[in-house]
Design a protein around this motif. Sequence first.
Motif, PDB file in Angstrom:
ATOM      1  N   SER A 236       4.395   8.617  -0.846  1.00 46.11           N
ATOM      2  CA  SER A 236       4.500   7.942   0.451  1.00 46.11           C
ATOM      3  C   SER A 236       5.783   8.333   1.164  1.00 46.11           C
ATOM      4  O   SER A 236       5.825   8.433   2.387  1.00 46.11           O
ATOM      5  CB  SER A 236       4.462   6.424   0.260  1.00 46.11           C
ATOM      6  N   GLN A 318      -1.638  -2.167   3.003  1.00 48.13           N
ATOM      7  CA  GLN A 318      -1.656  -0.794   3.498  1.00 48.13           C
ATOM      8  C   GLN A 318      -1.275  -0.705   4.965  1.00 48.13           C
ATOM      9  O   GLN A 318      -0.525   0.179   5.381  1.00 48.13           O
ATOM     10  CB  GLN A 318      -3.052  -0.189   3.309  1.00 48.13           C
ATOM     11  N   GLY A 322       2.947  -1.284   3.447  1.00 49.51           N
ATOM     12  CA  GLY A 322       2.705   0.066   2.949  1.00 49.51           C
ATOM     13  C   GLY A 322       2.830   1.145   4.006  1.00 49.51           C
ATOM     14  O   GLY A 322       2.991   2.327   3.682  1.00 49.51           O
ATOM     15  N   SER A 323       2.767   0.733   5.276  1.00 46.57           N
ATOM     16  CA  SER A 323       2.896   1.688   6.378  1.00 46.57           C
ATOM     17  C   SER A 323       4.277   1.655   7.012  1.00 46.57           C
ATOM     18  O   SER A 323       4.493   2.298   8.054  1.00 46.57           O
ATOM     19  CB  SER A 323       1.837   1.392   7.452  1.00 46.57           C
ATOM     20  N   PHE A 326       8.309   3.107   2.898  1.00 49.87           N
ATOM     21  CA  PHE A 326       7.701   4.212   2.159  1.00 49.87           C
ATOM     22  C   PHE A 326       8.243   4.374   0.745  1.00 49.87           C
ATOM     23  O   PHE A 326       7.799   5.258   0.012  1.00 49.87           O
ATOM     24  CB  PHE A 326       7.859   5.511   2.959  1.00 49.87           C
ATOM     25  N   ASN A 329       4.947   1.799  -3.480  1.00 47.18           N
ATOM     26  CA  ASN A 329       3.609   2.331  -3.756  1.00 47.18           C
ATOM     27  C   ASN A 329       2.987   1.526  -4.886  1.00 47.18           C
ATOM     28  O   ASN A 329       3.664   0.750  -5.567  1.00 47.18           O
ATOM     29  CB  ASN A 329       3.656   3.814  -4.112  1.00 47.18           C
ATOM     30  N   HIS A 436      -3.039   4.874  -2.066  1.00 43.27           N
ATOM     31  CA  HIS A 436      -2.508   4.646  -0.723  1.00 43.27           C
ATOM     32  C   HIS A 436      -1.943   5.936  -0.121  1.00 43.27           C
ATOM     33  O   HIS A 436      -1.131   6.616  -0.747  1.00 43.27           O
ATOM     34  CB  HIS A 436      -1.410   3.584  -0.815  1.00 43.27           C
ATOM     35  N   PRO A 438      -0.115   6.791   3.361  1.00 42.75           N
ATOM     36  CA  PRO A 438       0.394   6.426   4.681  1.00 42.75           C
ATOM     37  C   PRO A 438       0.599   7.655   5.569  1.00 42.75           C
ATOM     38  O   PRO A 438       0.621   8.795   5.075  1.00 42.75           O
ATOM     39  CB  PRO A 438       1.735   5.758   4.358  1.00 42.75           C
ATOM     40  N   MET A 441       3.277  10.282   4.551  1.00 40.60           N
ATOM     41  CA  MET A 441       2.966  11.276   3.528  1.00 40.60           C
ATOM     42  C   MET A 441       2.471  12.560   4.188  1.00 40.60           C
ATOM     43  O   MET A 441       2.837  13.673   3.779  1.00 40.60           O
ATOM     44  CB  MET A 441       1.917  10.726   2.565  1.00 40.60           C
ATOM     45  N   THR A 459      -2.587   5.998   8.234  1.00 38.04           N
ATOM     46  CA  THR A 459      -2.761   5.397   6.918  1.00 38.04           C
ATOM     47  C   THR A 459      -4.235   5.420   6.513  1.00 38.04           C
ATOM     48  O   THR A 459      -5.103   5.010   7.283  1.00 38.04           O
ATOM     49  CB  THR A 459      -2.237   3.956   6.921  1.00 38.04           C
TER      50      THR A 459
END
Length: 552
Positions: A236, A318, A322-323, A326, A329, A436, A438, A441, A459
Motif C-alpha cells: 500500500s 478500504q 485504508g485509502s 498507507f 494493511n 487491499h 489502494p 499502490m 482503491t
Amino acid sequence: MMVKPRGLVILGLSFIPGLVLGSSNTAALPATSAASQLATATQPINMGEDFNAFAKSIGLSSSQTCKLKAKYDAIVNGGNSPEDNLDLACQVAQESLGADQVDSAPVGQALINENWSLTCVADAYCVVLPRNTDETVKAVRVISYFKVKFAVRAGGHSPNPGWSSVGQEGILLDLQRLNQISLSSDKKLCSLGPGARWGNVVATLGTQNATVLAGRNPLVGVGGLILGGGYHHTSSEYGTVADNVKNFEVVLSNGTVVNANIDENNDLFWALKGGGPNFGIVTRFDVYTLPGTEIWYQLAIYGLDQAFDILDTFAKWQQNEGSSDFKANLILSLGIDSHVIGLVYSAPAPEVPSAFAPFFELTPLQVVVPATNGTFASLNEAIAPFVPMEQMRHDYGGVSSRVDAQLYKDVYTFWAERALAARDATGANQTFVLQHVPSNMVAQGIAKGGNPLGLIQETHQWWTTLVDWREAKDDDAARAVTIDTVAQWKKLGQERGLYLPFYFMNDSGRNQNPIAGYGQANVDKLNEVSRKYDSSQFFQTQQVGGFLLSRA
C-alpha cells in the motif's frame, strides 16, 4: 488454551495440523507415455550452428568436443531419436557445468519432489542446477541448441502443472543454487538470487537491521514472485515487490547477459515487472531496502458467523482508513470453519494504530498473536509454529473488483456453500482471501518506472483462494469451487459495474489468462519487447509452462 479451528488458513499460512503452506489457459497435462511425450515435445536437433563452435561457446575441451560430436553425428545421421537428442543435451550440460550441476536419469526423487504442490511433481529427463550467471548462460545455450523442452524452477511454489516442472519430455532448469543475499554497504540496496526463499531473505537481512518488500509466505522463491508482480504487507505504501527492483540481471535466449533498469534496456525493465517468464532468466534482482525495519502487528481468530460483519468492516475500512494511511494493511482470510484478521502497520506503535479503528468493533474468538512491536522477521517467526510441512495437492485462482460490501458478501455466500460441499466430498480445505489495493499502490508503480499490469488508480481488491487436498481423483471437484467462484465474481461484478479484468499473476490458476487482463496496449508492448529480446521466441516455443505471451 490456544484455539486451532479446522480450516484456518491465512494466505496459505495454514493453522491446520498436518496441512501444508499455500502464493494460462492450459489444463493439466494428460498422462502419456515417456516415448509419446518425447516424440511430440522434442524438436529436431539444431542444424544451424556448427557443433564445434557451439561446444567452444560453452567451454568444452577439444577431447570433450570430439567425444560428444561423434554422438551428435550419429543422432543426426541416424534419424534424430528424440530420446537420444535429450540424452545428449543432458550429457553436454554435464560435461560443460560439471557432474554435480546436472542430475541425469534417473533423477533423484528428492530433487523432483521439491515442488510445493503434488500437482507439479514430474520426473524431468534431467535437472540442471547452475550456481551462477555463467553456468545459467551455458544451460540456456545447451537447451536452445538441442531445441528441447524445458521448465524453470526458482522456489517451485506454483501449483500449476508445468510452471516449475517438466516430465520426461524435457530439462528442468533449477535455480535453487542461485540463492545469494547480499546487502550493500550503505544498506540501501540488496542483491538477491532467484532461488533464494523469502523467509531466509527476511531473516538474513534482519540480522543486519535491514529489510525489503518480500513474499508474505516464507517458503516462496524470489524469482517467481517478483516476475509475477509480488504483493507485500507494505505494498500500500511502496507498490508491488517488482516496483521496488532497481535492476534485473537477465540471461537472454541467445546466451547474452544484460542489465535492465531505468537507464539500460528500459523497455525490458518495464516488462519484467509482472510480465512473467517471457523475456529471459533473471539471475540477480537488485532491490531497494525499506527505510525502517520496525513494525506493529496482531493476529486474531473470528467466528464463522462473523463473516458478514468482517466483510462490511473491511469494505468500510478500504474506502476510508485504508485509502488514507498507507502504512496500514490487512491479512484477511475467511475459512470454512473460522476466519482470520491480521493487522500489520509498517511502523512501531504504543497501542493499536487508529488506522484499524473499524476493526475495534469486532470481537475475536482468540487473539493468536497479541499486539506486538517487532519486525517482519519476528512476524514470520510468530507464525512458524503453525506451518506444518506435509506435501499435498494445491490450487488457487484470482479475480479483482471495485470495493463493495454487498458484492463481497454475495460471492462469499456462493463460495461457502460450494467449499463446504467440496470438503464433504473430497476433504479439500479452501480459503476466501481479500487483498487491499489502494490507489497509492498503483501510483507507486507509475512513479518507479511503470509496470505492465494496467491497474486502475483507485482503491480496489484482489480476491484469491488456496485449495488443499490429497487425492488426484479429486482434482476436478476440488478445483471447481475456485473456477465457479471466479465466474460468479465476474458475473455479479459486471451486472453491478464493479468487475475489473485484472488477474494477479501470482494468484492465477492454470485455467486463467492474467496477461490478457493487462490491457491490449500493454499486451502489444510486451509482445514487442519479447520479439526484441527473444528473436527466436525460445521462451515461447520451448518452455512448457507459465503464463506465456504466446497463450495470452
